[in-house]
Enzyme design. Structure first.
Site: not given
Ligand SMILES: *Cc1c(COP(=O)(O)O)cnc(C)c1O
Length: 393
Positions: A72-73, A153, A181, A201, A203, A239, A326
Site C-alpha cells: 500500500g505504501s 484505517n 482498508q 495491499s 496483507h 524482479t 504508526c
Molecule cells: C496499511 C495501510 C497502508 C499501507 O499499506 P502497506 O502495505 O502496509 O504499505 C496504506 N493505507 C492504508 C489506509 C492502510 O490501512
C-alpha cells in the site's frame, strides 16, 4: 491465561492457509525469473498473469491496468509522486487530499510540498466524512490531482468516493483513492467509483505482507517511481515477487467470494460491541456509525491514556490498537482523531478494535467483560479523570 484474541485486523491479517498453499510452489519448485525466456519460467510467468487477471476481475478493471507493487505504501507513493510530476509538466501543481489520510499519503504530499507543490487538506468533520461540495470549492485552475481514501484505517469511515471522483473529473483532475482498508471488505469497483488510480495491499485481506497493487486507468500515465528493468510493462522495475503476487491474486478472489457472508457477521459484532461499550460513562464512538467498515470499532474513554488501556488489554490476551500502528510508540494523539475535532486529552483515550472473519461473539463478549473494569481501574488512578469529575460537580 485466556487464548489470544486478535482484534487488530486493520493493522494486518493472518495469512489464509489456502493462500499459503497456492504460494508455496512459487517459493520452492517454480523459482524461475518470470522474465527469462526458457520454458522453466513459463509457470511463474503464467502465475503472475493469472494473478493480474484475478485482481482485475475483482476490481472491474482490465488486467493491463493493474501494476504489482511492494504494498500500500508504495502504491500511494507512486500514484501521488508519479502523477504529481507528470502533471507539473502541464502546469498543474495543486494537490487536494484530506486531513485524515494514512501517513503513506500525508507524508508523501508533505514531501511534494517541499518540492514546490501546493497542497490543500480537506476537513473531514465530526463524522469523519469528506464533503463533495467542499472538494468542489477547493478546486483551483492548477489543481491536477485529488486523493481521498476510500475507508479510513483508524475510524473506518467510508467516503462518498463516487461523488468525490465525479467532482474531480468534471474539473479535469486525476482522482486517486487509497482503498487499502476497503478492498476485500466492502465491494470496490473502479468503474462504478469512477476513480483513475487505486491502491490496495494484500496483507489487509489475508494475503501476504510486502505485496500490493496500483490500479491505473488506461490513458492515465504517472511518472515512474522505481526505475530499472522492464517488469510491469516497463512501469515498475524489479524482479516480480511471484509468490506474493500469487498470494495477492488468491486472497483478493477469496475475500470477494466470502464478503457477502462475512460482512453482515462483522457488522453485527461491531454494533453489539459499540452498543454495550457505550454504557461505560463518558465514552463515545468516533466516526459515522453507518458509513463505516463492517469490522471497525473506534471509541474514546475520557480520562484515560490509550497506551495504558492497550497494555492492560494485552495482559488479558487482547490485541487492540489505539489508532494506527504508526502512531503507537509515539505519544502524539492520532491525527485522525484530531481531524474529527476531538480535543487532545480525549483523543489520547482512544481504542480501535478491528474484527475479522476469525472473530466470534464470545471474543467480543470477553473483550467487553474486561474493558469496563480496566477503564474503571485506569480512571481511579488518573488525575485527568479526577479533574473531569470535579468540573462536573
Ligand atoms: C496499511 C495501510 C497502508 C499501507 O499499506 P502497506 O502495505 O502496509 O504499505 C496504506 N493505507 C492504508 C489506509 C492502510 O490501512
Amino acid at each position: 491465561m485466556h487464548p489470544m484474541i486478535y482484534a487488530d485486523n486493520a493493522a494486518t491479517t493472518s495469512l489464509s492457509p489456502a493462500v499459503l498453499e497456492k504460494m508455496t510452489p512459487y517459493l520452492t519448485q517454480y523459482y524461475g525469473n518470470p522474465s527469462s525466456l526458457y520454458s522453466f519460467s513459463d509457470a511463474p510467468q503464467k502465475a503472475v498473469a493469472r494473478a493480474r487477471e484475478q485482481v482485475a476481475a475483482v476490481l472491474g478493471a482490465q488486467p493491463n491496468e493493474i501494476y504489482f507493487t511492494s504494498g500500500g505504501s508504495e502504491s500511494d507513493n507512486w500514484a501521488l509522486k508519479g502523477m504529481a510530476q507528470a502533471l507539473r509538466r502541464k502546469g498543474k501543481t495543486h494537490i487536494i487530499t484530506s486531513a485524515f489520510e494514512h501517513h503513506a499519503v500525508l507524508h508523501t504530499v508533505n514531501a511534494l510540498q517541499k518540492q514546490g507543490f501546493a497542497v490543500t487538506l480537506l476537513p473531514v468533520h465530526e463524522n469523519g466524512l469528506v464533503r463533495p461540495d467542499e472538494l468542489a470549492a477547493a478546486l483551483r485552475e492548477d489543481t491536477g490531482l485529488v486523493s481521498i481514501m476510500l475507508a479510513n484505517n483508524e475510524i473506518g469511515t467510508i467516503q462518498p468516493i463516487k461523488e468525490l471522483a465525479a467532482v474531480a473529473k468534471a474539473h479535469g483532475a486525476v482522482f486517486h483513492t487509497d482503498a487499502v482498508q476497503a478492498v476485500g471488505h466492502i465491494p470496490v469497483n473502479v468503474a462504478e467509483l469512477g476513480v483513475d488510480m487505486l491502491s490496495l495491499s494484500a496483507h489487509k485481506f489475508h494475503g501476504p505482507k510486502g505485496v500490493g497493487a496500483l490500479y491505473v486507468r488506461r490513458g492515465v500515465v504517472p511518472d515512474i517511481l522505481i526505475d530499472g528493468g522492464a517488469q510491469e510493462r516497463g512501469r515498475r522495475a524489479g524482479t516480480e515477487n511471484v509468490a506474493g503476487i500469487v498470494g495477492l491474486g488468491e486472497a483478493i478472489t477469496l475475500a470477494a467470494a466470502n464478503m457477502d457472508q462475512i460482512a453482515p457477521k462483522l457488522r453485527e459484532l461491531r454494533d453489539y460491541f459499540i452498543d454495550h461499550a457505550l454504557s461505560i460513562p463518558r465514552s463515545r464512538v468516533n466516526g459515522d456509525r453507518v458509513h463505516r467498515l463492517p469490522g471497525n470499532v473506534n471509541m474514546c474513554f475520557e480520562g484515560i491514556e490509550g497506551e495504558s488501556l492497550l497494555l492492560l488489554l494485552d495482559l488479558q490476551g487482547i490485541c487492540a490498537s489505539s489508532g494506527s500502528a504508526c502512531t503507537s510508540g509515539s505519544l502524539d494523539p492520532s491525527h485522525v482523531l484530531l481531524a474529527i475535532g476531538l480535543p487532545h486529552e480525549v483523543a489520547h483515550g482512544s481504542l480501535r478494535l478491528s474484527f475479522g472473519d476469525e472473530t466470534t461473539m464470545e471474543d467480543v463478549q470477553y473483550i467487553l467483560e474486561k474493558l469496563g473494569p480496566i477503564v474503571e481501574r485506569l480512571r481511579a488512578m488518573s488525575p485527568l479523570w479526577e479533574r473531569i469529575q470535579n468540573e462536573n460537580r
